[in-house]
Scaffold this active site. Structure first.
Site, PDB file in Angstrom:
ATOM      1  N   ARG A 124       0.845  -1.190   0.000  1.00 37.86           N
ATOM      2  CA  ARG A 124       0.000   0.000   0.000  1.00 37.86           C
ATOM      3  C   ARG A 124       0.882   1.242   0.000  1.00 37.86           C
ATOM      4  NH1 ARG A 124      -2.668  -0.162   6.114  1.00 37.86           N
ATOM      5  NH2 ARG A 124      -0.707   0.019   7.218  1.00 37.86           N
ATOM      6  N   ASN A 162      -4.962   8.050   4.425  1.00 41.75           N
ATOM      7  CA  ASN A 162      -4.868   7.208   5.613  1.00 41.75           C
ATOM      8  C   ASN A 162      -3.430   7.184   6.098  1.00 41.75           C
ATOM      9  OD1 ASN A 162      -6.208   5.248   7.439  1.00 41.75           O
ATOM     10  ND2 ASN A 162      -4.587   3.905   6.683  1.00 41.75           N
ATOM     11  N   GLU A 163      -3.244   7.500   7.357  1.00 35.03           N
ATOM     12  CA  GLU A 163      -1.905   7.456   7.954  1.00 35.03           C
ATOM     13  C   GLU A 163      -0.866   7.968   6.962  1.00 35.03           C
ATOM     14  OE1 GLU A 163      -1.180   3.571   9.596  1.00 35.03           O
ATOM     15  OE2 GLU A 163      -2.237   4.104  11.427  1.00 35.03           O
ATOM     16  N   GLU A 320      -7.876   4.777  15.359  1.00 31.17           N
ATOM     17  CA  GLU A 320      -7.659   3.331  15.215  1.00 31.17           C
ATOM     18  C   GLU A 320      -6.939   2.817  16.446  1.00 31.17           C
ATOM     19  OE1 GLU A 320      -5.407   1.939  11.887  1.00 31.17           O
ATOM     20  OE2 GLU A 320      -6.381   3.299  10.497  1.00 31.17           O
ATOM     21  N   TRP A 328       1.375  -7.034  12.543  1.00 31.41           N
ATOM     22  CA  TRP A 328       2.580  -6.508  11.889  1.00 31.41           C
ATOM     23  C   TRP A 328       3.798  -6.469  12.796  1.00 31.41           C
ATOM     24  CZ3 TRP A 328       3.222  -2.217  14.848  1.00 31.41           C
ATOM     25  CH2 TRP A 328       2.075  -1.586  15.348  1.00 31.41           C
ATOM     26  N   GLU A 368      -3.704  -8.612   6.486  1.00 30.51           N
ATOM     27  CA  GLU A 368      -4.129  -8.351   7.864  1.00 30.51           C
ATOM     28  C   GLU A 368      -5.187  -9.333   8.344  1.00 30.51           C
ATOM     29  OE1 GLU A 368      -4.985  -4.142   7.524  1.00 30.51           O
ATOM     30  OE2 GLU A 368      -2.953  -3.656   8.196  1.00 30.51           O
ATOM     31  N   LYS A 369      -5.173 -10.543   7.759  1.00 34.02           N
ATOM     32  CA  LYS A 369      -6.257 -11.472   8.102  1.00 34.02           C
ATOM     33  C   LYS A 369      -6.148 -12.001   9.529  1.00 34.02           C
ATOM     34  CE  LYS A 369      -4.154 -15.223   5.413  1.00 34.02           C
ATOM     35  NZ  LYS A 369      -3.116 -14.330   4.818  1.00 34.02           N
ATOM     36  N   PHE A 370      -4.966 -11.882  10.150  1.00 29.77           N
ATOM     37  CA  PHE A 370      -4.856 -12.326  11.542  1.00 29.77           C
ATOM     38  C   PHE A 370      -4.887 -11.160  12.523  1.00 29.77           C
ATOM     39  CE2 PHE A 370      -2.815 -15.845   9.145  1.00 29.77           C
ATOM     40  CZ  PHE A 370      -3.846 -16.756   9.356  1.00 29.77           C
ATOM     41  N   HIS A 371      -5.306  -9.983  12.032  1.00 31.48           N
ATOM     42  CA  HIS A 371      -5.459  -8.820  12.901  1.00 31.48           C
ATOM     43  C   HIS A 371      -6.791  -8.943  13.632  1.00 31.48           C
ATOM     44  CE1 HIS A 371      -5.576  -4.614  14.123  1.00 31.48           C
ATOM     45  NE2 HIS A 371      -4.382  -4.423  13.603  1.00 31.48           N
TER      46      HIS A 371
HETATM   47  C1  GAL Z   1      -2.915   1.067  10.517  1.00 30.84           C
HETATM   48  C2  GAL Z   1      -3.706   1.281   9.227  1.00 30.84           C
HETATM   49  C3  GAL Z   1      -4.865   0.336   9.090  1.00 30.84           C
HETATM   50  C4  GAL Z   1      -4.431  -1.047   9.468  1.00 30.84           C
HETATM   51  C5  GAL Z   1      -3.913  -1.036  10.871  1.00 30.84           C
HETATM   52  C6  GAL Z   1      -3.503  -2.400  11.372  1.00 30.84           C
HETATM   53  O1  GAL Z   1      -1.585   1.396  10.294  1.00 30.84           O
HETATM   54  O2  GAL Z   1      -4.175   2.599   9.126  1.00 30.84           O
HETATM   55  O3  GAL Z   1      -5.312   0.378   7.766  1.00 30.84           O
HETATM   56  O4  GAL Z   1      -3.427  -1.448   8.588  1.00 30.84           O
HETATM   57  O5  GAL Z   1      -2.787  -0.219  10.942  1.00 30.84           O
HETATM   58  O6  GAL Z   1      -2.978  -2.367  12.669  1.00 30.84           O
END
Ligand code: GAL
Length: 679
Positions: A124, A162-163, A320, A328, A368-371
């Site tokens: 991204r 975003n960020e 968030e 991550w 991010e499927k395990f988030h």
């Molecule tokens: C942020 C991001 C989100 C998602 C999240 C996961 O950095 O804005 O889209 O990736 O982290 O922790």
């Protein structure tokens, strides 16, 4: 019944985007789901009490799968459905990540690393902040979004990109080089001034034409530190300019507040958020516990206090955070029992009036499927959903907190510029790190129950009783004057190693270190005497230090402690100088935790700031209205604690006394009438 609150007229109950309750929100990525799932999602959002949903954060590829017209049909539908359900929308402009075709048609939009390699699409944010083509394409999308949804009744907030800068803040491509030159011309005017500011007489670096000036691309030796520092400044400004371009379009078509989600966090340092903050209609932060750090909870407190600093004390939003693990970090720790509530209240205690999560429904594919998510893979049957429900009900009980403010008697001067500059190459020691130093002082004060405001250099500090200035390596005159004024006005000021050494051009302030604070501190440092990695030093006070010592010559200060050993043996290590009605302290080493805590107690006593000995794993923070104190006590410990706050506990609904213990892992939010009213 909770006690009614009265707010002074200067304290508007809620900012424009809020509702008078603590907002519970989330990111929602409906593009990842079949429309049949949307109905279930919205029903469950209502059940949970979600009232602000961020959508279209990564929507561009769906809105414009090929170059050409936008297809808003799905976005129209989800917006209407959310609106019909009474759920407000935090509408993403969708520009954070372009669709794959942009890189094919316009490969020049891709960002470049310092060594000249390209960052490819597939992740991204694969775009260069200085790309004219990227900006044009993104603004086309933002304009279409603003025209279409600028007056949509569901839209409560505009969420730019975003960020910004999470992955692409530093780009070294030719477009960035051109933009860097333009920025430098505006800053310095002439090439002579640039040569002088960057000290290019050194190592044959003198520029004869602007065309030779480049971003600090990979070199074989240490680069030019002033060039690196200016490149960081430029990169922050460049993305801010990009934010402004999107915000201008949105404001032209819509009166809805505009913001973006900042990343006030330990692992991102690229944007100087103090310069960004005035451009945002309200401050929103993304925060995740970082288990790579020794004390992630202390970092949460630091981040929240710094976010409040950016918000200039106004209410702010957690845009968030996670209900449990992220995806991550090398090891992604699940939150322990009660940790979700404890961490959320860590933000609310420090001024957040809105708590939003990444994300609503856990993704089933992608990186991010395990988030974790409010609605995890286990659905509503599992423990995760039960925790989300419990959190929502506690937040409902905290509505009386909305609009109250945090009052701090201590300040910590924080600076992204000092962070960038202090961690440059070729310094006396690479072991002295800016952020850990700032964290450690904040952590020690937190362990004593002292709430800290985080302020930019140059801020008027005269209303504070205690001011801590960790490793402010680069300073402007305005910053050093504000710090000296605080001491003269009665504050206890502490300055730590490698502070006030260079000006804003990274040029040493001559005449003995620390040039900017010699007079204030009443001392001169003749030489830095850093220590080897594992080495420690002892001080005459019984304290211990590591990483750094100085050969200090006192000219007009009391010696609080001297070095008993090490390369600066016999030199003063901690000094104190009465200044006006205040004092200026210097500590010349990196104290260990116990020694730092002892110093913090001495400073608090010197400053007349009351302490509550809660330790590192308890948060005590008070928010206040004109009439009431609301004290958050968060017990991260696995044993009960005694806390001296009596009143109505908004969490349990019970009245507590000074003697009511707070169980292991529990939280309490005690509201009581102010005894200092009118004081
Ligand atoms: C942020 C991001 C989100 C998602 C999240 C996961 O950095 O804005 O889209 O990736 O982290 O922790």
């Amino acid at each position: 019944m909770t006690t009614p609150l009265t707010l002074t007229p200067e304290q508007p109950l809620v900012p424009g985007w809020a509702t008078g309750t603590i907002t519970l929100g989330c990111d929602y990525n409906p593009e990842q789901w079949d429309e049949s799932v949307w109905h279930d999602d919205i029903a469950l959002m209502r059940e949970l009490g979600v009232d602000l949903v961020a959508i279209n954060i990564f929507g561009w590829a769906q809105l414009q799968p090929q170059p050409g017209p936008f297809d808003f049909s799905r976005l129209d539908r989800i917006l209407s459905m959310l609106h019909e359900a009474g759920i407000r929308v935090n509408l993403g402009t969708g520009t954070s990540s372009p669709p794959p075709w942009l890189a094919r048609v316009h490969p020049e939009t891709l960002p470049q690393f310092a060594n000249g390699t390209l960052a490819w699409p597939g992740g991204r944010q694969a775009w260069c902040p200085s790309s004219v083509v990227f900006r044009q394409k993104a603004i086309e999308l933002v304009t279409a979004m603003a025209e279409r949804y600028g007056n949509h009744p569901a839209v409560a907030v505009w969420h730019v990109s975003n960020e910004l800068g999470c992955h692409n803040a530093l780009c070294y491509c030719d477009a960035s080089a051109r933009a860097f030159r333009t920025w430098l011309r505006a800053r310095y005017g002439t090439l002579d001034a640039l040569n002088s500011a960057w000290g290019t007489a050194f190592w044959s670096q003198r520029y004869g034409t602007w065309d030779d000036v480049l971003p600090p691309r990979a070199t074989r030796s240490a680069g030019n530190p002033a060039q690196l520092l200016d490149f960081k400044r430029f990169s922050s400004d460049e993305l801010l300019d990009y934010y402004r371009a999107e915000a201008a379009v949105l404001r032209e078509h819509s009166s809805v507040p505009v913001t973006t989600n900042l990343m006030v966090t330990a692992h991102i340092q690229t944007l100087d958020y103090f310069s960004w903050a005035p451009e945002l209609d309200f401050i929103a932060n993304d925060h995740y516990l970082d288990h790579r750090l020794a004390d992630p909870l202390a970092e949460l407190a630091f981040s929240a206090d710094l976010t409040r600093g950016l918000a200039a004390g106004q209410p702010w939003m957690v845009m968030e955070t996670s209900t449990s693990a992220v995806s991550w970090q090398p090891v992604n720790h699940a939150k322990r029992e009660g940790e979700l509530l404890r961490t959320v209240l860590g933000h609310v205690a420090r001024g957040a009036d809105s708590i939003c999560f990444f994300q609503w429904r856990a993704s089933r594919s992608g990186a991010e499927k395990f988030h974790s998510a409010l609605l995890p893979h286990s659905g509503t049957a599992g423990q995760g959903w039960a925790q989300s429900v419990e959190l929502s009900s506690v937040l409902d009980r905290l509505n009386p907190v909305v609009g109250s403010r945090v009052h701090a008697r201590a300040a910590l001067v924080f600076s992204w510029e000092a962070w960038w500059a202090a961690e440059g190459d070729s310094h006396p020691s690479s072991l002295l790190r800016y952020l850990p130093e700032a964290h450690r002082y904040h952590r020690a004060l937190r362990a004593l129950g002292i709430t800290v405001d985080m302020v930019a250099p140059g801020t008027d500090l005269t209303s504070y009783d205690l001011v801590v200035v960790p490793t402010l390596y680069t300073v402007t005159d305005a910053a050093s004057v504000a710090i000296a004024d605080a001491a003269a006005a009665g504050a206890t000021v502490l300055i730590t190693p490698f502070t006030g050494i260079v000006d804003e051009r990274d040029t040493v302030i001559a005449g003995g270190y620390p040039g900017a604070f010699r007079e204030l501190l009443g001392l001169t440092i003749d030489e830095f005497r850093p220590l080897a990695a594992e080495a420690t030093v002892s001080l005459s006070s019984g304290a211990h230090g590591s990483i750094w010592t100085d050969a200090v010559r006192v000219t007009d200060a009391e010696i609080v402690a001297s070095y008993s050993d090490g390369p600066a043996a016999a030199s003063p290590a901690i000094t104190r100088r009465p200044v006006g009605s205040g004092t200026a302290w210097y500590v010349s080493t990196v104290l260990d935790d116990d020694s730092l805590l002892r110093l913090a107690r001495d400073l608090a006593a010197d400053a007349g700031v009351p302490i509550v000995e809660v330790g590192y794993d308890v948060d005590v923070v008070t928010r206040q209205t004109d009439t009431h104190h609301i004290t958050f006590i968060i017990n991260h410990r696995s044993e009960p604690i005694a806390v001296p706050y009596a009143g109505l506990d908004l969490v349990s609904g019970e009245t507590v006394t000074d003697a009511t213990p707070l169980p292991a892992g529990a939280v309490r939010v005690v509201i009581s009438e102010r005894s200092d009213r009118g004081a």
